[in-house]
Write an enzyme that holds these catalytic residues in place. Sequence first.
Site, short mmCIF file in Angstrom:
data_model
loop_
_atom_site.label_atom_id
_atom_site.label_comp_id
_atom_site.label_asym_id
_atom_site.label_seq_id
_atom_site.Cartn_x
_atom_site.Cartn_y
_atom_site.Cartn_z
N LYS A 105 42.00 36.80 13.00
CA LYS A 105 41.88 36.14 14.30
C LYS A 105 40.64 36.59 15.06
CE LYS A 105 43.67 33.72 17.74
NZ LYS A 105 43.58 32.27 17.56
N GLU B 148 35.58 20.04 14.75
CA GLU B 148 36.75 20.88 14.95
C GLU B 148 37.89 20.45 14.02
OE1 GLU B 148 37.36 23.61 16.18
OE2 GLU B 148 39.48 23.68 16.63
N ARG C 148 45.42 39.95 12.95
CA ARG C 148 44.06 40.51 12.92
C ARG C 148 43.58 40.81 11.50
NH1 ARG C 148 42.44 42.23 17.96
NH2 ARG C 148 40.78 43.40 16.96
N TRP D 256 41.84 43.94 7.35
CA TRP D 256 41.01 42.83 6.86
C TRP D 256 39.89 43.53 6.10
CZ3 TRP D 256 35.99 40.98 7.16
CH2 TRP D 256 35.80 39.65 6.75
N ASN E 127 38.99 50.45 12.30
CA ASN E 127 38.60 49.04 12.39
C ASN E 127 37.08 49.04 12.58
OD1 ASN E 127 38.30 46.31 12.97
ND2 ASN E 127 38.98 46.53 15.09
N GLY E 128 36.37 48.24 11.78
CA GLY E 128 34.91 48.18 11.92
C GLY E 128 34.23 48.52 10.61
N GLU F 280 40.25 25.69 7.23
CA GLU F 280 40.83 27.03 7.35
C GLU F 280 42.32 27.05 7.05
OE1 GLU F 280 40.97 27.36 12.25
OE2 GLU F 280 40.67 29.16 11.09
N LYS G 110 39.57 22.89 11.19
CA LYS G 110 41.01 23.17 11.12
C LYS G 110 41.53 22.92 9.71
CE LYS G 110 41.96 24.85 14.85
NZ LYS G 110 40.66 25.36 14.86
N HIS H 144 22.27 8.18 6.34
CA HIS H 144 21.08 8.91 5.89
C HIS H 144 21.39 9.82 4.70
CE1 HIS H 144 18.76 7.39 9.23
NE2 HIS H 144 19.78 7.69 10.02
N CYS I 87 41.23 43.83 11.55
CA CYS I 87 42.08 45.01 11.40
C CYS I 87 42.82 45.25 12.71
CB CYS I 87 41.33 46.27 11.03
SG CYS I 87 40.44 46.16 9.48
O1 M6R Z 1 37.55 34.87 19.48
P1 M6R Z 1 36.40 33.90 19.30
O2 M6R Z 1 36.59 32.66 20.09
O3 M6R Z 1 35.08 34.52 19.53
O4 M6R Z 1 36.48 33.49 17.78
C1 M6R Z 1 35.53 32.63 17.23
C2 M6R Z 1 35.97 32.11 15.88
O5 M6R Z 1 36.14 33.17 14.98
C3 M6R Z 1 37.26 31.30 15.96
O6 M6R Z 1 37.16 30.25 16.87
C4 M6R Z 1 37.63 30.74 14.58
O7 M6R Z 1 36.68 29.80 14.20
C5 M6R Z 1 39.04 30.13 14.63
N1 M6R Z 1 39.89 30.77 13.67
C6 M6R Z 1 39.07 28.69 14.31
O8 M6R Z 1 40.36 28.16 14.36
#
Ligand code: M6R
Length: 616
Positions: free
Chosen positions: A611, A485, A27, A75, A101-102, A492, A489, A508, A2
């Site tokens: 984010k 990673e 956000r 969000w 927010n929260g 997401e 990517k 395995h 948010c």
């Molecule tokens: O702000 P942070 O690094 O703590 O965030 C952690 C994850 O939420 C963040 O890296 C998320 O996995 C990314 N969107 C991945 O691209």
Amino acid sequence: MCGIVGYVGPQPALEVVVNGLARLEYRGYDSAGVAVLGGGSLRTEKRAGKLANLRKALEERPISGDGAGIGHTRWATHGAPNDVNAHPHVDNDRRVAIVHNGIIENFAALRMELEEKGCKFLSETDTEVAAHLLSSEMAERGGDLPAAMRAVCKRLEGAFTLVATSVDDPGLVVAARRNSPLVVGRGEGENFLASDVAAFIAHTREAVELGQDQVVELRADSVAVTDYDGNPVEVNEYHVDWDASAAEKGGYDYFMLKEIVEQPRAVADTLLGRVTVDGQLTLDEMRLSPEDLRSVEKIVIIACGTSYHAGLIAKYAIEHWCRIPCEVEVASEFRYRDPILDQQTLVIAISQSGESMDTLMAVRYAREQRARVLAICNVNGSTIPRESDGVLYTHAGPEVGVAATKTFLTQLAACYLIGLYLAQVRGLKFGDEINTVIAQLATMPEQVERVLGTVEPVRELARSLADTDTVLFLGRHVGYPVAMEGALKLKELAYMHAEAFAAGELKHGPIALIEDGLPVVVVVPSPRGRSVLHDKIVSNIQEVRARGARTIVIAEEGDESVRPYSDVLIEIPAVPTLLQPIVSTIPMQVFACELALAKGNDVDQPRNLAKSVTVE
Ligand code: M6R
């Protein structure tokens, strides 16, 4: 999670607030809404979906205000992402409007209590209880909004940033925070509030950090901060070291595309100024003394998502250079397993935003257990570095795309610096050995630039795979977290089944997934480093290829041994084994981004994500 904006000043409040929301949309983008004060009444508008829907509604039914306004981009947690659940929420008399927010954890009990008193609830949100509570506390306090806000905060459990405005005092916006981000922007004759400085950076670069459990009263010409008991508190002011252009697309269609290209600069800026003229690594801002670091017996790295992958890579470097045992743990699991921590444990918390609630809670737990905590963070003044014993800031600049790209590479750079610094202060390596690695690190921005110059074939490959359902990723050693990673990517951004395996683990079980034509991306370690690793992965490539996989191989330039087994060969510069993730990650980022674009997805705002994840 948010985004929140508040404004008081002479500019048209609606415009300032909506433009601020545009910069915070990363956000959360389930809905957006605004409230402004005009002609003695509250004027609100809110719409499900992205900010564009709110803008359209405001064009069709314009509202205007006289100087104070608040806004929200959501969000969703409690209640579906529809118009009714969108913020702001108002009390039954429409005297106050509030955004949040929260999560208010005791909202159900409060709702029952308020309903018994006759409050009519319109939404399913936890936030609406705060609107009704605020109204009732104001009634008891002669319309004093700050006093009412303090009283409300004392009744709420959970994490929250609340921002409110009232018709009873049209030149005032009041906000409060507990475990959720909020920053003040100080202007000339105007002031701002936001979840993140990006919202007001076009107006001012002077910011004020707010601590936990504080309430701020914002007027055009004053900012007053108190604790929940009304006692004035000292605040920390700072100058934001980037400007509005850094948070704009700069001619790119998506922030993510721009942020990928910014990686050489981001890595260079993170490494800048870390070495003294006599060749000593210096991490001044870190706030942990060499004595503190010499006493460390164990390192535990905690992080989420992409930052967790940076931590996994850091483990290889730290254990290799420093010979200190290093564990890496997903932050959301950490405190629930009763981890063994003491004063000799150094906990490294990696968080781009500095606000991930899972990581923050793990940091608090670690400090309660008397471990020392060092944060690696990209956002100045955010909660995790504030609550840690020390911090090493990455200097990636603002990252707006939800997918972490340039911040991942800078986290790696920061981890390498910490590993080398630990080796230096503990006298584990000769100075010239450390200098050799520092010199290799210093060439990384140039190597990243080279990779970026060669990724066009990766884009073409990605477009050709837009109809694929599954992609597997394999790696060994530091290539394994890189594979993880790459898979993250793709999940997401492209909403595909993507999974990473340690290449040796494949036989395995997961090898049963291989079928004709299945794309398998393999990150190959350098043949010059540990040749045994390299040779093993070449065998793994052959194993999957023999079962019909289409092999997409990321390997060092000149590594001819993989060519016969690669359906597609992506070459990366030859760099030291431990530093390879800085270059091998880039083709993965480009691959996921391009494939998602080919599917018509919004790569800056992938579905269901935000984010900064400020709920557990
Ligand atoms: O702000 P942070 O690094 O703590 O965030 C952690 C994850 O939420 C963040 O890296 C998320 O996995 C990314 N969107 C991945 O691209």
